[in-house]
Design a protein around this motif. Structure first.
Motif: not given
Length: 204
Positions: A103-108, A132-134, A155-161, A169-173
């Motif tokens: 699901r997270a990969a699709r959001a990205v 999640a890592r992007v 922030e947009a990527v974090r919210e979408a994921v 729990t978090a999204v990190e670049p």
């Protein structure tokens, strides 16, 4: 984004045929949040009863979606999961058939065209536990607003994921990998080496 000459749809209006397009759905979801926030801030037994009714209705709709999934074959279940609105509802009720990583990969991937329009790029890099890592780049040649622009994209990527996979729990670049520059070899040394090897072969 609303096109020039058009106004945002108001709650209570529907598209031709009685269907709701994505802008209408977003408008109604935003209005629901406003109404619920107002109810939660108001005291009194009537408000508590209204909120209870909303909670009970939400549970019934969740049960209905669960039964739909039980009757769906794998192909239909996948189609339901890929629909953005249905996907959010399935996540809300905790019955989404796909794992959080997918699901997270699709959001990205859905965000990628918008990020590219701004001169950057975003790519799914996998999970590290529940994080999640992007791979995120904002592109070169940006002006003074580059820093704020990068923060907005992040922030947009974090919210979408996290909206697609709230179990995370978090999204990190992920930092971009820096490749070492190849060692410089003077052209003259290559010429001399080749010539020496040629002369050696000629004398043997």
């Amino acid at each position: 984004m609303t096109e020039p000459g058009h106004t945002s749809p108001e709650p209570g209006h529907t598209s031709p045929g009685g269907r709701l397009g994505d802008p209408e759905v977003e408008a109604r979801l935003a209005r629901i949040d406003e109404v619920l926030a107002g109810l939660e801030a108001a005291p009194g037994p009537t408000v508590r009863s209204a909120l209870e009714a909303v909670g009970l209705l939400t549970e019934v709709y969740g049960e209905a979606l669960t039964r739909v999934l039980e009757h769906a074959d794998p192909a239909l279940a996948e189609q339901l999961a890929e629909d953005e609105l249905l996907g959010h509802l399935l996540v809300l009720h905790g019955i989404h058939p796909e794992p959080p990583e997918r699901r997270a990969a699709r959001a990205v991937e859905r965000l990628r065209p918008a990020v590219r329009e701004r001169g950057g790029d975003v790519e799914w890099a996998g999970l590290d536990g529940q994080v999640a890592r992007v791979r995120l780049s904002t592109g070169g040649g940006c002006g003074g607003g580059c820093g704020s622009g990068a923060a907005d994209v992040t922030e947009a990527v974090r919210e979408a994921v996290l909206a697609a996979a709230p179990e995370l729990t978090a999204v990190e670049p992920v930092p971009e990998e820096r490749r070492a520059a190849p060692a410089f070899v003077p052209l003259g040394s290559l010429t001399r080496r080749d010539g020496g090897a040629t002369r050696t072969r000629e004398t043997t």
